[in-house]
Design a protein around this motif. Sequence first.
Motif, PDB file in Angstrom:
ATOM      1  N   LEU A 108     -49.034 -50.948 -11.511  1.00  8.32           N
ATOM      2  CA  LEU A 108     -48.504 -49.977 -10.556  1.00  8.32           C
ATOM      3  C   LEU A 108     -47.049 -49.677 -10.891  1.00  8.32           C
ATOM      4  O   LEU A 108     -46.271 -50.595 -11.165  1.00  8.32           O
ATOM      5  CB  LEU A 108     -48.612 -50.515  -9.123  1.00  8.32           C
ATOM      6  CG  LEU A 108     -47.905 -49.699  -8.024  1.00  8.32           C
ATOM      7  CD1 LEU A 108     -48.622 -48.371  -7.815  1.00  8.32           C
ATOM      8  CD2 LEU A 108     -47.830 -50.489  -6.716  1.00  8.32           C
ATOM      9  N   LYS A 109     -46.689 -48.396 -10.868  1.00  8.22           N
ATOM     10  CA  LYS A 109     -45.288 -48.003 -11.063  1.00  8.22           C
ATOM     11  C   LYS A 109     -44.956 -46.872 -10.096  1.00  8.22           C
ATOM     12  O   LYS A 109     -45.698 -45.897  -9.989  1.00  8.22           O
ATOM     13  CB  LYS A 109     -45.033 -47.539 -12.498  1.00  8.22           C
ATOM     14  CG  LYS A 109     -43.613 -47.028 -12.710  1.00  8.22           C
ATOM     15  CD  LYS A 109     -43.371 -46.529 -14.122  1.00  8.22           C
ATOM     16  CE  LYS A 109     -41.944 -46.012 -14.276  1.00  8.22           C
ATOM     17  NZ  LYS A 109     -41.652 -45.523 -15.647  1.00  8.22           N
ATOM     18  N   ILE A 110     -43.841 -47.020  -9.385  1.00  8.59           N
ATOM     19  CA  ILE A 110     -43.318 -45.969  -8.523  1.00  8.59           C
ATOM     20  C   ILE A 110     -41.827 -45.835  -8.839  1.00  8.59           C
ATOM     21  O   ILE A 110     -41.096 -46.833  -8.830  1.00  8.59           O
ATOM     22  CB  ILE A 110     -43.507 -46.296  -7.035  1.00  8.59           C
ATOM     23  CG1 ILE A 110     -44.997 -46.465  -6.711  1.00  8.59           C
ATOM     24  CG2 ILE A 110     -42.910 -45.202  -6.161  1.00  8.59           C
ATOM     25  CD1 ILE A 110     -45.257 -46.911  -5.288  1.00  8.59           C
ATOM     26  N   ALA A 111     -41.375 -44.621  -9.121  1.00  8.82           N
ATOM     27  CA  ALA A 111     -39.977 -44.429  -9.518  1.00  8.82           C
ATOM     28  C   ALA A 111     -39.422 -43.152  -8.916  1.00  8.82           C
ATOM     29  O   ALA A 111     -40.136 -42.155  -8.735  1.00  8.82           O
ATOM     30  CB  ALA A 111     -39.865 -44.380 -11.043  1.00  8.82           C
ATOM     31  N   HIS A 112     -38.137 -43.184  -8.607  1.00  9.13           N
ATOM     32  CA  HIS A 112     -37.398 -42.013  -8.150  1.00  9.13           C
ATOM     33  C   HIS A 112     -36.374 -41.664  -9.220  1.00  9.13           C
ATOM     34  O   HIS A 112     -35.676 -42.534  -9.734  1.00  9.13           O
ATOM     35  CB  HIS A 112     -36.681 -42.297  -6.833  1.00  9.13           C
ATOM     36  CG  HIS A 112     -35.913 -41.118  -6.301  1.00  9.13           C
ATOM     37  ND1 HIS A 112     -34.577 -40.904  -6.604  1.00  9.13           N
ATOM     38  CD2 HIS A 112     -36.286 -40.085  -5.515  1.00  9.13           C
ATOM     39  CE1 HIS A 112     -34.164 -39.801  -6.018  1.00  9.13           C
ATOM     40  NE2 HIS A 112     -35.188 -39.281  -5.352  1.00  9.13           N
ATOM     41  N   PHE A 113     -36.294 -40.378  -9.582  1.00 11.51           N
ATOM     42  CA  PHE A 113     -35.354 -39.962 -10.624  1.00 11.51           C
ATOM     43  C   PHE A 113     -34.439 -38.857 -10.116  1.00 11.51           C
ATOM     44  O   PHE A 113     -34.819 -38.033  -9.281  1.00 11.51           O
ATOM     45  CB  PHE A 113     -36.084 -39.502 -11.891  1.00 11.51           C
ATOM     46  CG  PHE A 113     -37.041 -38.360 -11.682  1.00 11.51           C
ATOM     47  CD1 PHE A 113     -36.611 -37.036 -11.720  1.00 11.51           C
ATOM     48  CD2 PHE A 113     -38.395 -38.602 -11.446  1.00 11.51           C
ATOM     49  CE1 PHE A 113     -37.492 -35.982 -11.537  1.00 11.51           C
ATOM     50  CE2 PHE A 113     -39.284 -37.562 -11.254  1.00 11.51           C
ATOM     51  CZ  PHE A 113     -38.835 -36.245 -11.293  1.00 11.51           C
TER      52      PHE A 113
END
Length: 297
Positions: A108-113
């Motif tokens: 699982l990966k969740i990222a804000h850019f």
Amino acid sequence: MKFDSSLRYTWTESYDNGSNYGSTLHNHEVNDGFAPIIAATIEPIQGLEFYARYAEAIRAPSLFESTTGFSFNVDPMTSVKPEHAKNTEFGINVLRNGVLTEDDKFRLKIAHFNNKVDDYLTRTNYPAVTVRNIPGARFVGWEGSVGYDVGWGFAELSGTYYDEVEFCAYETGGQLACRPAGVQNGYAQLHVPPKKSGTVTAGVRFLDGDFEVGGRLTYMGDRGTTTTNADTGGFTTVINWEKYTLVDLFASYKFNEHVTIDAAVDNLTDAYYMDALTLGLMPSPGRTVRASLTAKF
């Protein structure tokens, strides 16, 4: 805790030896700069990571942007600087094995850019129709993916969502304007990404993993903002593609360590669509069947 860092130095030089529509002046550009990258990762428990990353990048003007082109008039007296991207990202990674069975894998990966580009290069209408640096552009959003592999089968979902897209430039009269879809007479509006996009991939494996079949569902949303004269400042015509969904099938059979056969059916439903970010009034390919044989000697 883990830290990573690096530093890159970029130096470029370009010289336009051609005439500038009768002018005897030429465009000579020399640019350089440093771009650092810093990243930190914290793993409070095994398989759970929190990370933050700050990365800069320098993109030098291309030959098209620093020499006389057919669609604009280079001003030799105007300096064209490299773009300077300053990107920030933070998120979470989950990597777990043996969740439901002894051999399965969960990811699982969740990222804000938040990607900001100073001195963004594009064509503008002020003070003349030429390629120049505008104060900046910004792209803010989220991306994520989740996948599960149980050996005999697998599935993965990934997607991207843009909260904000903005281009800031000086317009006629010298006023600074920030718009969601480009600049006056610019190229920026041709590169506004779709607000939402995503992909689902799933498949199964047979014969001890030598034979794999699966499918892929791809969704591509529209730009998320209209590209009317009010949104862009006018002048540049863009292609507002319609959102679309594609279905693809694929299969692979490994005869042995040296020979593999691959087959695929792209756009199974024969959907009529225009590629996102396309620059031409040409529809994308319909249903397409492909096959290949790979042999290593």
